[in-house]
Design an enzyme around this catalytic site. Structure first.
Site, mmCIF file in Angstrom:
data_model
loop_
_atom_site.group_PDB
_atom_site.id
_atom_site.type_symbol
_atom_site.label_atom_id
_atom_site.label_comp_id
_atom_site.label_asym_id
_atom_site.label_seq_id
_atom_site.Cartn_x
_atom_site.Cartn_y
_atom_site.Cartn_z
ATOM 1 N N ASP A 86 0.789 -1.230 0.000
ATOM 2 C CA ASP A 86 0.000 0.000 0.000
ATOM 3 C C ASP A 86 0.821 1.280 0.000
ATOM 4 O O ASP A 86 0.373 2.318 0.461
ATOM 5 C CB ASP A 86 -0.901 0.000 1.240
ATOM 6 C CG ASP A 86 -0.109 -0.260 2.512
ATOM 7 O OD1 ASP A 86 1.108 -0.023 2.499
ATOM 8 O OD2 ASP A 86 -0.708 -0.706 3.513
ATOM 9 N N GLU A 127 -0.581 -9.003 -1.333
ATOM 10 C CA GLU A 127 -1.176 -8.438 -0.099
ATOM 11 C C GLU A 127 -2.331 -7.497 -0.448
ATOM 12 O O GLU A 127 -2.433 -6.362 0.017
ATOM 13 C CB GLU A 127 -0.138 -7.710 0.765
ATOM 14 C CG GLU A 127 -0.553 -7.575 2.227
ATOM 15 C CD GLU A 127 0.423 -6.742 3.054
ATOM 16 O OE1 GLU A 127 0.458 -5.512 2.926
ATOM 17 O OE2 GLU A 127 1.171 -7.350 3.838
ATOM 18 N N GLU A 180 -1.980 5.159 2.931
ATOM 19 C CA GLU A 180 -1.946 3.747 2.528
ATOM 20 C C GLU A 180 -3.330 3.205 2.157
ATOM 21 O O GLU A 180 -3.457 2.420 1.216
ATOM 22 C CB GLU A 180 -1.321 2.896 3.630
ATOM 23 C CG GLU A 180 0.177 3.088 3.818
ATOM 24 C CD GLU A 180 0.550 4.321 4.619
ATOM 25 O OE1 GLU A 180 -0.369 4.997 5.158
ATOM 26 O OE2 GLU A 180 1.756 4.629 4.716
ATOM 27 N N HIS A 200 6.482 5.011 13.044
ATOM 28 C CA HIS A 200 6.924 5.850 11.921
ATOM 29 C C HIS A 200 5.797 6.467 11.119
ATOM 30 O O HIS A 200 6.025 7.307 10.261
ATOM 31 C CB HIS A 200 7.785 5.018 10.963
ATOM 32 C CG HIS A 200 7.016 3.969 10.215
ATOM 33 N ND1 HIS A 200 6.300 4.259 9.079
ATOM 34 C CD2 HIS A 200 6.824 2.652 10.448
ATOM 35 C CE1 HIS A 200 5.715 3.146 8.639
ATOM 36 N NE2 HIS A 200 6.020 2.166 9.455
ATOM 37 N N ARG A 257 2.980 8.258 8.969
ATOM 38 C CA ARG A 257 2.789 9.676 8.610
ATOM 39 C C ARG A 257 1.739 10.352 9.489
ATOM 40 O O ARG A 257 1.922 11.472 9.933
ATOM 41 C CB ARG A 257 2.326 9.761 7.144
ATOM 42 C CG ARG A 257 3.358 10.319 6.228
ATOM 43 C CD ARG A 257 2.824 10.525 4.829
ATOM 44 N NE ARG A 257 3.774 11.271 4.043
ATOM 45 C CZ ARG A 257 4.896 10.769 3.544
ATOM 46 N NH1 ARG A 257 5.210 9.519 3.742
ATOM 47 N NH2 ARG A 257 5.708 11.537 2.855
ATOM 48 N N HIS A 262 13.207 4.695 12.536
ATOM 49 C CA HIS A 262 13.065 4.901 11.089
ATOM 50 C C HIS A 262 14.012 6.038 10.692
ATOM 51 O O HIS A 262 14.273 6.929 11.491
ATOM 52 C CB HIS A 262 11.596 5.267 10.827
ATOM 53 C CG HIS A 262 11.204 5.264 9.385
ATOM 54 N ND1 HIS A 262 11.663 6.198 8.497
ATOM 55 C CD2 HIS A 262 10.398 4.445 8.682
ATOM 56 C CE1 HIS A 262 11.145 5.959 7.304
ATOM 57 N NE2 HIS A 262 10.378 4.888 7.390
HETATM 58 C C1 UD1 Z 1 6.824 4.707 3.579
HETATM 59 C C2 UD1 Z 1 5.416 4.367 3.086
HETATM 60 C C3 UD1 Z 1 4.630 3.644 4.178
HETATM 61 C C4 UD1 Z 1 5.407 2.447 4.728
HETATM 62 C C5 UD1 Z 1 6.795 2.896 5.130
HETATM 63 C C6 UD1 Z 1 7.625 1.713 5.570
HETATM 64 C C7 UD1 Z 1 4.327 5.928 1.538
HETATM 65 C C8 UD1 Z 1 3.648 7.219 1.373
HETATM 66 N N1 UD1 Z 1 4.719 5.614 2.760
HETATM 67 O O1 UD1 Z 1 6.664 5.636 4.623
HETATM 68 O O2 UD1 Z 1 3.404 3.194 3.646
HETATM 69 O O3 UD1 Z 1 4.725 1.940 5.850
HETATM 70 O O4 UD1 Z 1 7.459 3.517 4.019
HETATM 71 O O5 UD1 Z 1 8.741 2.098 6.307
HETATM 72 O O6 UD1 Z 1 4.504 5.204 0.576
HETATM 73 N N2 UD1 Z 1 14.450 7.966 4.705
HETATM 74 C C9 UD1 Z 1 15.822 7.869 4.661
HETATM 75 N N3 UD1 Z 1 16.394 6.656 4.296
HETATM 76 C C10 UD1 Z 1 15.659 5.569 3.996
HETATM 77 C C11 UD1 Z 1 14.257 5.665 4.060
HETATM 78 C C12 UD1 Z 1 13.665 6.867 4.398
HETATM 79 O O7 UD1 Z 1 16.530 8.831 4.930
HETATM 80 O O8 UD1 Z 1 16.229 4.521 3.659
HETATM 81 C C13 UD1 Z 1 13.813 9.267 5.083
HETATM 82 C C14 UD1 Z 1 13.862 10.319 3.950
HETATM 83 O O9 UD1 Z 1 14.086 11.585 4.512
HETATM 84 C C15 UD1 Z 1 12.442 10.243 3.372
HETATM 85 C C16 UD1 Z 1 11.642 9.973 4.647
HETATM 86 O O10 UD1 Z 1 12.441 9.062 5.394
HETATM 87 O O11 UD1 Z 1 12.075 11.432 2.724
HETATM 88 C C17 UD1 Z 1 10.256 9.428 4.459
HETATM 89 O O12 UD1 Z 1 10.236 8.324 3.569
HETATM 90 P P1 UD1 Z 1 8.840 7.967 2.811
HETATM 91 O O13 UD1 Z 1 9.054 6.748 1.990
HETATM 92 O O14 UD1 Z 1 8.306 9.161 2.121
HETATM 93 O O15 UD1 Z 1 7.837 7.706 3.994
HETATM 94 P P2 UD1 Z 1 7.830 6.564 5.110
HETATM 95 O O16 UD1 Z 1 7.336 7.189 6.359
HETATM 96 O O17 UD1 Z 1 9.125 5.858 5.107
HETATM 97 N N1 UDP Z 2 11.916 -4.138 10.384
HETATM 98 C C1 UDP Z 2 13.301 -4.332 10.240
HETATM 99 N N2 UDP Z 2 14.153 -3.567 10.985
HETATM 100 C C2 UDP Z 2 13.709 -2.598 11.842
HETATM 101 C C3 UDP Z 2 12.299 -2.400 11.957
HETATM 102 C C4 UDP Z 2 11.435 -3.192 11.209
HETATM 103 O O1 UDP Z 2 13.741 -5.184 9.470
HETATM 104 O O2 UDP Z 2 14.529 -1.942 12.484
HETATM 105 C C5 UDP Z 2 10.997 -4.960 9.551
HETATM 106 C C6 UDP Z 2 9.867 -5.648 10.304
HETATM 107 O O3 UDP Z 2 10.250 -6.927 10.741
HETATM 108 C C7 UDP Z 2 8.752 -5.683 9.264
HETATM 109 C C8 UDP Z 2 9.009 -4.470 8.403
HETATM 110 O O4 UDP Z 2 10.350 -4.069 8.666
HETATM 111 O O5 UDP Z 2 8.857 -6.835 8.428
HETATM 112 C C9 UDP Z 2 8.051 -3.387 8.744
HETATM 113 O O6 UDP Z 2 8.434 -2.224 8.104
HETATM 114 P P1 UDP Z 2 7.802 -0.815 8.453
HETATM 115 O O7 UDP Z 2 7.412 -0.763 9.885
HETATM 116 O O8 UDP Z 2 8.786 0.191 7.964
HETATM 117 O O9 UDP Z 2 6.553 -0.736 7.476
HETATM 118 P P2 UDP Z 2 5.021 -1.198 7.576
HETATM 119 O O10 UDP Z 2 4.976 -2.645 7.884
HETATM 120 O O11 UDP Z 2 4.390 -0.360 8.633
HETATM 121 O O12 UDP Z 2 4.477 -0.858 6.239
#
Ligand code: UD1
Ligand code: UDP
Length: 374
Positions: A98, A120, A134, A210, A212, A243
């Site tokens: 999602d 999923e 999502e 984490h 939003r 995160h």
């Molecule tokens: C995204 C997804 C969310 C999912 C989550 C898993 C969207 C809108 N959101 O949210 O559904 O649950 O991923 O974790 O698709 N960043 C880094 N390094 C990384 C990853 C992220 O620096 O490897 C930072 C960056 O500043 C980035 C911010 O995190 O801009 C947010 O990342 P983003 O993918 O927009 O949103 P998530 O909260 O990670």
């Molecule tokens: N996870 C990981 N390392 C971490 C935190 C989470 O590998 O430090 C794994 C966790 O086991 C799960 C997935 O990341 O499989 C969940 O990711 P996240 O919480 O970012 O996204 P969501 O499931 O909420 O979309």
């Protein structure tokens, strides 16, 4: 004869964890030319997972930038994935879950008439703004897919209710259980310095947050609850893999820095995270994947959300929906910590079902093979 191409798209950490078993199953099946398109919506957090599963992206769009907006992610993925599909002309595209990567890459495939499989599919909170964005992503993508791979019977019913034809719906289980089994099989003691700081047998809680919709006050209230819990239980440690998002880290640091028994660390490798889930007393998390995993490894999880699209764990009692209210979080954690019967009672209710039996990816690979036979 040339093999048909199937492109598996991933953008964020959970997509990579849950798509990895599908890629591996398709590769082992040997029927398709399997490609991985990484959008790079996540950078380090995505690479960590690909390394663990020993997978390499065939193309990485590297779109991530700090504090990226939804508009930016949507536009970059739509354009970048579209160009990749034009180059590769796949027979099918698989997306997972999602995220904005899921929706935008699925849309790019749909614009080109390429059939899309949604791994999923069918999870619903029935609230367009929770989780945000999502719920919108998964509702919209399911309007345009050819295959809806539902993880549970409930998810399949949701797809039917929304008009997906019966021929498109299948119940496969959730591929996260496949990933978890793969990881548990390779389990070793963690060697990351953060987890080594934990004294042997120290009781600890594992925390992740984490989402939003929690940025700002809800996350501050979660941190305040964590402080109340540690102050009431000085023997307790906390492990908080943060995160990478600065919007999340700033708040966690502001409230929890300088507490000796609170370990604030970078995201853990999947294997170390699975170790930490197993070794913890219980988990507090707003993550979707963690709710499924916690149930499968028989660990109670306090769900830091107001609604969940995974009611199966809550109905069985392994997940407790505590929202983002400071008092409610603290009260529920105290109950688990103070009543010696509470955790064993919940652990008894946990099981990998209904999320899957570890064969979801094989089922998906088989369905694709049959559908794309000719
Ligand atoms: C995204 C997804 C969310 C999912 C989550 C898993 C969207 C809108 N959101 O949210 O559904 O649950 O991923 O974790 O698709 N960043 C880094 N390094 C990384 C990853 C992220 O620096 O490897 C930072 C960056 O500043 C980035 C911010 O995190 O801009 C947010 O990342 P983003 O993918 O927009 O949103 P998530 O909260 O990670
Ligand atoms: N996870 C990981 N390392 C971490 C935190 C989470 O590998 O430090 C794994 C966790 O086991 C799960 C997935 O990341 O499989 C969940 O990711 P996240 O919480 O970012 O996204 P969501 O499931 O909420 O979309």
């Amino acid at each position: 004869m040339e093999k048909k191409k199937v492109v598996c798209v991933i953008g964020t950490r959970p997509e990579a964890i849950k798509m990895a078993p599908v890629v591996i199953a398709l590769q082992k099946q040997g029927h398709f030319d399997v490609r991985i398109l990484a959008t790079g919506q996540h950078a380090a957090m995505l690479d960590q997972v690909l390394d663990f599963f020993k997978l390499t992206a065939d193309r990485n769009l590297h779109i991530m930038k700090e504090r990226q907006t939804l508009d930016y992610i949507t536009a970059s993925v739509l354009t970048g994935a579209g160009e990749y599909f034009d180059d590769e002309r796949p027979s099918a595209v698989l997306v997972h879950g999602d995220t904005t990567t899921t929706f935008a890459a699925g849309l790019a495939a749909f614009y080109r008439g390429i059939p899309v499989g949604h791994v999923e599919a069918g999870l619903r909170s029935w609230n367009m703004r929770l989780p945000f964005p999502e719920e919108m992503n998964r509702v919209l993508i399911d309007k345009i897919v050819t295959w809806g791979f539902a993880p549970t019977a409930l998810a399949a019913d949701n797809l039917r209710k929304e008009g997906m034809p019966e021929s498109a719906v299948s119940i496969t289980g959730n591929t996260v259980i496949d990933a978890l089994f793969y990881t548990v099989a390779a389990q070793k003691k963690p060697d990351c310095p953060e987890l080594r700081a934990l004294p042997e047998k120290a009781p600890f809680l594992l925390v992740t947050a984490h989402r939003r919709e929690s940025w700002g006050k809800p996350l501050e209230d979660i941190c305040r609850a964590l402080i109340s819990i540690t102050e009431a239980h000085p023997e307790l440690w906390m492990v908080i893999p943060m995160h990478k998002n600065p919007a999340v880290r700033e708040i966690i640091h502001k409230y929890l820095d300088g507490r000796e028994q609170v370990i604030l660390c970078d995201p853990l490798d999947y294997q170390d995270f699975v170790w930490a889930m197993n070794a913890s007393k219980f988990i507090l998390s707003d993550s979707g994947g963690v709710q499924e995993e916690a149930s499968a490894i028989r660990k109670p999880v306090l769900i830091l959300r107001d609604v969940t699209e995974r009611p199966e764990a809550v109905e069985r009692g392994s997940g407790i929906l505590v929202g983002v209210n400071r008092e409610k979080i603290t009260e529920n954690a105290m109950r688990l910590l103070n009543d010696p019967e509470a955790i064993p009672a919940i652990e008894k209710k946990c099981c990998s079902q209904p999320f899957g039996d570890g064969t979801a990816s094989l089922k998906i690979a088989e369905i694709l093979k049959e559908s794309l036979q000719n």
